[in-house]
Design a protein around this motif. Structure first.
Motif, PDB file in Angstrom:
ATOM      1  N   LEU A 177     -35.720  85.733  19.190  1.00  0.00           N
ATOM      2  CA  LEU A 177     -34.568  85.332  19.995  1.00  0.00           C
ATOM      3  C   LEU A 177     -33.542  86.458  20.063  1.00  0.00           C
ATOM      4  CD1 LEU A 177     -33.944  81.751  18.560  1.00  0.00           C
ATOM      5  CD2 LEU A 177     -35.000  82.295  20.745  1.00  0.00           C
ATOM      6  N   CYS A 178     -32.862  86.560  21.201  1.00  0.00           N
ATOM      7  CA  CYS A 178     -31.765  87.506  21.299  1.00  0.00           C
ATOM      8  C   CYS A 178     -30.579  86.946  20.509  1.00  0.00           C
ATOM      9  CB  CYS A 178     -31.391  87.749  22.764  1.00  0.00           C
ATOM     10  SG  CYS A 178     -30.617  86.341  23.573  1.00  0.00           S
ATOM     11  N   ALA A 179     -29.577  87.776  20.272  1.00  0.00           N
ATOM     12  CA  ALA A 179     -28.455  87.366  19.433  1.00  0.00           C
ATOM     13  C   ALA A 179     -27.770  86.120  19.988  1.00  0.00           C
ATOM     14  CB  ALA A 179     -27.456  88.513  19.301  1.00  0.00           C
ATOM     15  N   ARG A 180     -27.590  86.096  21.316  1.00  0.00           N
ATOM     16  CA  ARG A 180     -26.883  84.970  21.919  1.00  0.00           C
ATOM     17  C   ARG A 180     -27.670  83.660  21.749  1.00  0.00           C
ATOM     18  NH1 ARG A 180     -26.451  85.115  28.157  1.00  0.00           N
ATOM     19  NH2 ARG A 180     -28.597  84.764  27.636  1.00  0.00           N
ATOM     20  N   CYS A 181     -28.972  83.717  22.034  1.00  0.00           N
ATOM     21  CA  CYS A 181     -29.791  82.519  21.912  1.00  0.00           C
ATOM     22  C   CYS A 181     -29.886  82.067  20.455  1.00  0.00           C
ATOM     23  CB  CYS A 181     -31.192  82.759  22.463  1.00  0.00           C
ATOM     24  SG  CYS A 181     -31.199  82.903  24.255  1.00  0.00           S
ATOM     25  N   ALA A 182     -29.969  83.016  19.535  1.00  0.00           N
ATOM     26  CA  ALA A 182     -30.035  82.668  18.114  1.00  0.00           C
ATOM     27  C   ALA A 182     -28.776  81.911  17.721  1.00  0.00           C
ATOM     28  CB  ALA A 182     -30.189  83.924  17.272  1.00  0.00           C
ATOM     29  N   ILE A 201     -38.821  90.708  23.607  1.00  0.00           N
ATOM     30  CA  ILE A 201     -38.293  89.866  24.676  1.00  0.00           C
ATOM     31  C   ILE A 201     -37.905  88.516  24.066  1.00  0.00           C
ATOM     32  CG2 ILE A 201     -38.821  88.740  26.886  1.00  0.00           C
ATOM     33  CD1 ILE A 201     -38.953  91.755  27.144  1.00  0.00           C
ATOM     34  N   CYS A 202     -36.719  88.053  24.386  1.00  0.00           N
ATOM     35  CA  CYS A 202     -36.264  86.760  23.875  1.00  0.00           C
ATOM     36  C   CYS A 202     -37.139  85.656  24.453  1.00  0.00           C
ATOM     37  CB  CYS A 202     -34.803  86.536  24.257  1.00  0.00           C
ATOM     38  SG  CYS A 202     -34.206  84.896  23.818  1.00  0.00           S
ATOM     39  N   GLU A 203     -37.689  84.816  23.596  1.00  0.00           N
ATOM     40  CA  GLU A 203     -38.610  83.780  24.093  1.00  0.00           C
ATOM     41  C   GLU A 203     -37.851  82.617  24.723  1.00  0.00           C
ATOM     42  OE1 GLU A 203     -39.587  80.916  20.273  1.00  0.00           O
ATOM     43  OE2 GLU A 203     -41.093  82.355  20.915  1.00  0.00           O
ATOM     44  N   ARG A 204     -36.541  82.613  24.571  1.00  0.00           N
ATOM     45  CA  ARG A 204     -35.754  81.500  25.106  1.00  0.00           C
ATOM     46  C   ARG A 204     -35.223  81.840  26.497  1.00  0.00           C
ATOM     47  NH1 ARG A 204     -30.526  79.537  23.723  1.00  0.00           N
ATOM     48  NH2 ARG A 204     -30.399  77.273  23.634  1.00  0.00           N
ATOM     49  N   CYS A 205     -34.625  83.032  26.642  1.00  0.00           N
ATOM     50  CA  CYS A 205     -34.016  83.365  27.931  1.00  0.00           C
ATOM     51  C   CYS A 205     -34.756  84.494  28.655  1.00  0.00           C
ATOM     52  CB  CYS A 205     -32.544  83.730  27.741  1.00  0.00           C
ATOM     53  SG  CYS A 205     -32.292  85.296  26.879  1.00  0.00           S
ATOM     54  N   GLY A 206     -35.714  85.146  27.972  1.00  0.00           N
ATOM     55  CA  GLY A 206     -36.495  86.187  28.626  1.00  0.00           C
ATOM     56  C   GLY A 206     -35.803  87.540  28.730  1.00  0.00           C
TER      57      GLY A 206
HETATM   58 ZN   LIG Z   1     -32.052  84.901  24.633  1.00  0.00          ZN
END
Ligand SMILES: [Zn+2]
Length: 107
Positions: free
Chosen positions: A94-99, A73-78
């Motif tokens: 992080l997911c690709a977008r958040c990274a 689970i992305c820790e930034r956007c969930g």
């Molecule tokens: Zn994310």
């Protein structure tokens, strides 16, 4: 999901072995009293820097393994992190977008 944690666990074991080996090597502290620019000092410093990196990485893996419920689970956007991304970067948080966004923010 199960196989990912096994990969992480194996990586953590390898890291711990590397850390132990480095710690042993670093106990042989070079004699700083000898001429400046001694190559042994430089190697020692490089090893020490590497040890710090490995410890950080091991701590990161330990955190991931101790909190399996949030793994993937992305820790930034969930959002769920794409399995393809996890296959390449099993310890990413992080997911690709958040990274991408994080990178853009830092640069
Ligand atoms: Zn994310």
């Amino acid at each position: 999901m199960e196989d990912r944690t096994i990969i992480l666990q194996r990586e953590l074991e390898q890291l711990r072995a590397q850390i132990a080996a480095l710690e042993r090597a670093l106990q042989e502290t070079p004699d700083y009293g000898l001429g400046r620019g001694d190559p042994a000092v430089t190697q020692w410093e490089l090893d020490y820097a590497l040890l710090q990196q490995l410890r950080e990485r091991a701590a990161n893996l330990e955190r991931l393994l101790s909190d399996k419920s949030s793994y993937g689970i992305c820790e930034r956007c969930g959002e769920q992190i794409h399995p393809d991304r996890l296959a390449v970067l099993p310890d990413t948080r992080l997911c690709a977008r958040c990274a991408r966004e994080e990178k853009a923010r830092v640069l």
